[in-house]
Design an enzyme around this catalytic site. Structure first.
Site, PDB file in Angstrom:
ATOM      1  N   ASP A 217      36.179  40.484  41.442  1.00 25.37           N
ATOM      2  CA  ASP A 217      35.697  39.464  42.346  1.00 25.37           C
ATOM      3  C   ASP A 217      35.601  38.167  41.527  1.00 25.37           C
ATOM      4  OD1 ASP A 217      33.289  39.646  45.071  1.00 25.37           O
ATOM      5  OD2 ASP A 217      34.636  38.040  44.443  1.00 25.37           O
TER       6      ASP A 217
HETATM    7  C1  GLC Z   1      33.767  35.790  46.805  1.00 25.62           C
HETATM    8  C2  GLC Z   1      33.486  37.099  47.518  1.00 25.62           C
HETATM    9  C3  GLC Z   1      34.714  37.919  47.816  1.00 25.62           C
HETATM   10  C4  GLC Z   1      35.897  37.000  48.053  1.00 25.62           C
HETATM   11  C5  GLC Z   1      36.174  36.310  46.721  1.00 25.62           C
HETATM   12  C6  GLC Z   1      37.341  35.317  46.820  1.00 25.62           C
HETATM   13  O1  GLC Z   1      32.765  35.571  45.839  1.00 25.62           O
HETATM   14  O2  GLC Z   1      32.539  37.961  46.894  1.00 25.62           O
HETATM   15  O3  GLC Z   1      34.417  38.738  48.947  1.00 25.62           O
HETATM   16  O4  GLC Z   1      37.019  37.744  48.474  1.00 25.62           O
HETATM   17  O5  GLC Z   1      35.037  35.623  46.215  1.00 25.62           O
HETATM   18  O6  GLC Z   1      36.992  34.246  47.623  1.00 25.62           O
END
Ligand code: GLC
Length: 736
Positions: A260
């Protein structure tokens, strides 16, 4: 290209070209604006990285994608992958997942997700960071809105449906690669506080929290995103047990694992890695392929390779997975495959999708209360619509980050188009929040529909006048759209005080009242529900939601929605969920009573609204529950039969729910667990027979050695329209 050619390409790459494939950067590194989906920080990476990067985060739009890809290919021989958060819509926004889960209709959602992919793929996106399948039993957590709820079986059914909808029989330009998230158990943060520690027994993790991720992978999800949280004190992003033992070895996942946002770098903040170099080693060793938006892989992999602290084979294996995904998409033959330039404007195709989104919204909205038959609102009724959601376009939820609310029809627009001036008036009523600063900084636009400019007194006066004029007042109230979603944890789950105070005053002048709730998680509604006649849980119903609401409250369409997450009657009850254990001193059904049972001194044990609950304009009776046998032999199955009777005068979709209770087992089992459900269409006065098969798979459970086992013993079958004890008919059988 053929695998051998791909192998040759891999061998031809420099170390920097290889490492670049394992890094994902956001649009600002490519001259685009940055879609902020995480904390902002300078990355401190060298220029070679963006020239060699493998994928781009959250850039969407045929023109932008074409331009970035073209510029990139002037310096690199490997096309970029474009990945984005398309969770429940791009141009047409569907109801948020916690809403559409109330449809209990995976087939409908598979069709919806096919539509979402059809709208998104032509805009240049290859991979969507969806579905989010985290099980959530804590409404304080803001990302409840992204989940399909508290039950592992239901979440698993929807996980498969969303992956099949996105990927299906993959067609470039119509399909999306699905990245299931957040692995694992991100939905169980202690205290419901965002990014907080997750700690539970492996038994509970395997039994209740892992199944939906496994379901998504079984449905073919080609990517997995690791979660921010720790599991047993080890951050998921570097958790070898999760990423190797479970994901790769036990489940046989061969796709890509991406972190993430900045999660590799956060291994240091967690106190797991001493520095970014150690964080790189830990994540890479655990099997993380792509580092999203952190400097770790970019600044450390090469030196670690030179120092022999990571193997080139392992590097090549991860890089080959990225090259293979690009090759499977056809990007080497055509880096612009599937892009359709006119998709940056609404095209006719999306009209069909809007119709589908409205149908999903109609099946996602849950009727929680309807006393005195206030609904459906009959022709000729004088209707006053009022409240901060009366004319508010923010109906798309916090994760529709690539869309904007501007083209949405509001409730007021729809009601005005359907009713004449003699029968419809409206007012803003009151402010949504008394202070918007609580929402923090956000990277994407939302039209804060604020009436701070107007005087509250004037609005209240107008509201009272309209209430006195109207036969029925429809109050459109709820949370701000950005009070849920990422970073949206709350400890107070009531409707904002500024709205409640206004509502209380106007109710004194109201004959009949309907409350439309707009929220991204279960709220504590006790004090509102007891004062009004009808309550609809509308969630954030998407671009077509206002029309869906009108069709439901006027009876053009019947309700069928059922909750997939318990609504607590007090925040103090959380976590609260239907599939709880008995305990040794249950407050009901045991010989003990009085003080020494499992209860609170100051609150009920029961939620205000249970998992599976929802009303409609019809009443369906459940008759003649029977079993084909009251014993089930090993290797066998038995049948459950019952008869439904629609005693109402309207057609209705009845969601029949089958729960099982394993009465005694070597690891205690919940008093009921959802094991199957069926959506049965009943005409007025129709009787219909319904059957379910009870299989051994429904009786197994995870024992202390983390294996699924089944034990002989007595079981209870519970069938009904919700998980409420009073709604369930039960029978017992013995598994031999
Ligand atoms: C965010 C979220 C995740 C998302 C990623 C990219 O922090 O936790 O669900 O897909 O970043 O935006």
């Amino acid at each position: 290209m053929r695998y051998e050619e791909l192998q040759k390409l891999l061998e031809s790459l420099t170390i920097k070209e290889k490492i670049g494939q394992l890094i994902q950067l956001s649009g600002d590194f490519f001259g685009e604006h940055e879609m902020k989906t995480g904390p902002q920080a300078k990355l401190g990476i060298e220029s070679w990285v963006s020239e060699n990067v493998g994928s781009v985060l959250n850039v969407i739009g045929a023109k932008q994608v074409r331009l970035i890809q073209k510029k990139h290919l002037e310096k690199s021989k490997i096309p970029l992958l474009f990945m984005a958060d398309i969770l429940y819509g791009y141009k047409t926004i569907y109801p948020i997942p916690l809403a559409f889960a109330s449809s209990w209709d995976p087939d409908l959602i598979e069709e919806a997700y096919k539509n979402i992919a059809k709208e998104t793929s032509p805009a240049g996106v290859h991979v969507t960071f969806s579905p989010m399948v985290d099980v959530v039993r804590d409404a304080r957590w803001g990302r409840s809105m992204e989940s399909t709820g508290e039950d592992p079986l239901l979440n698993s059914r929807f996980a498969k449906a969303m992956v099949r909808g996105f990927q299906g029989d993959f067609i470039p330009g119509e399909s999306l690669i699905s990245c299931v998230k957040h692995f694992a158990a991100y939905g169980a943060p202690e205290s419901g506080r965002e990014y907080n520690t997750v700690d539970m027994s492996r038994g509970r993790l395997v039994q209740d929290y892992l199944p939906p991720y496994k379901a998504a992978i079984e449905a073919g999800a080609k990517m997995v995103m690791t979660s921010f949280n720790t599991i047993e004190g080890v951050p998921a992003t570097a958790n070898k047990w999760l990423l190797q033992d479970v994901l790769r070895e036990k489940w046989g996942f061969e796709g890509l694992v991406i972190s993430d946002y900045a999660a590799v770098q956060e291994l240091v903040t967690h106190g797991y890695s001493e520095n970014q170099k150690e964080a790189t080693i830990a994540a890479f060793a655990a099997g993380l392929d792509i580092d999203m938006k952190s400097p770790c892989y970019a600044n450390n992999l090469e030196s670690l390779l030179v120092d022999g602290r990571i193997s080139e084979d392992k590097l090549n294996s991860s890089v080959m997975k990225v090259l293979k995904m690009k090759n499977d998409l056809g990007l080497f033959e055509d880096p612009y495959i599937g892009i359709v330039d006119d998709t940056d404007s609404d095209s006719a195709d999306f009209e069909e999708i809007k119709v589908n989104a409205q149908k999903v919204a109609e099946k996602s909205i849950v009727l929680l209360k309807n006393d005195k038959g206030v609904l459906p609102i009959k022709k000729g009724t004088k209707v006053a619509l009022m409240g901060p959601y009366a004319d508010n376009k923010d109906l798309i939820g916090a994760w529709a980050i690539h869309s904007n609310s501007s083209s949405i029809k509001t409730l007021k627009t729809v009601f005005e188009s359907e009713l004449d001036q003699q029968h419809f008036k409206w007012a803003e009523g009151c402010e949504l929040l008394s202070d918007y600063k609580v929402l923090g900084e956000f990277g994407w636009e939302t039209n804060f529909n604020s009436i701070l400019k107007r005087s509250a007194e004037a609005e209240l006066k107008k509201s009272i006048e309209l209430a006195q004029w109207a036969d029925v007042v429809v109050f459109a109230i709820g949370e701000h759209m950005l009070q849920s979603g990422e970073g949206g944890s709350r400890t107070d789950l009531t409707v904002p005080d500024i709205q409640k105070e206004w509502l209380d005053t106007v109710l004194e002048h109201t004959k009949k009242s309907v409350v439309l709730l707009f929220n991204g998680r279960p709220l504590v509604l006790n004090d509102i529900v007891k004062k009004v006649d009808s309550v609809l849980e509308c969630w954030f119903p998407g671009t077509e939601g206002a029309q869906a609401i009108y069709n439901l409250v006027t009876g053009k369409v019947n309700f069928s929605g059922r909750l997939t997450m318990s609504f607590p009657s007090s925040v103090g009850q959380i976590p609260i969920y239907y599939s709880n254990f008995s305990t040794g001193r249950p407050s009901k059904g045991s010989s003990r009573s009085g003080r020494f049972v499992s209860r609170y001194l100051d609150a009920s044990n029961e939620p205000l609204y249970q998992f599976g609950y929802g009303l409609s304009y019809s009443v369906v009776k459940y008759h003649h529950l029977s079993l084909s046998s009251n014993t089930m032999k090993a290797g066998d199955s038995i049948q459950v039969h019952l008869e439904l009777e629609n005693i109402g005068d309207r057609e209705v979709d009845e969601i029949v729910q089958l729960y099982i209770h394993d009465i005694s087992a070597s690891v205690v089992r919940p008093v009921k667990e959802l094991k199957d459900f069926k959506k049965i269409l009943l005409s007025p006065k129709e009787r219909k027979n319904v059957s379910f098969s009870i299989t051994e798979q429904m009786l197994n459970f995870v024992d202390s050695s983390l294996e699924y086992i089944i034990e002989p013993g007595e079981f209870e079958v519970l069938v009904g329209p919700s998980s409420r004890t009073e709604d369930l008919k039960t029978l017992k059988f013995r598994y031999m």
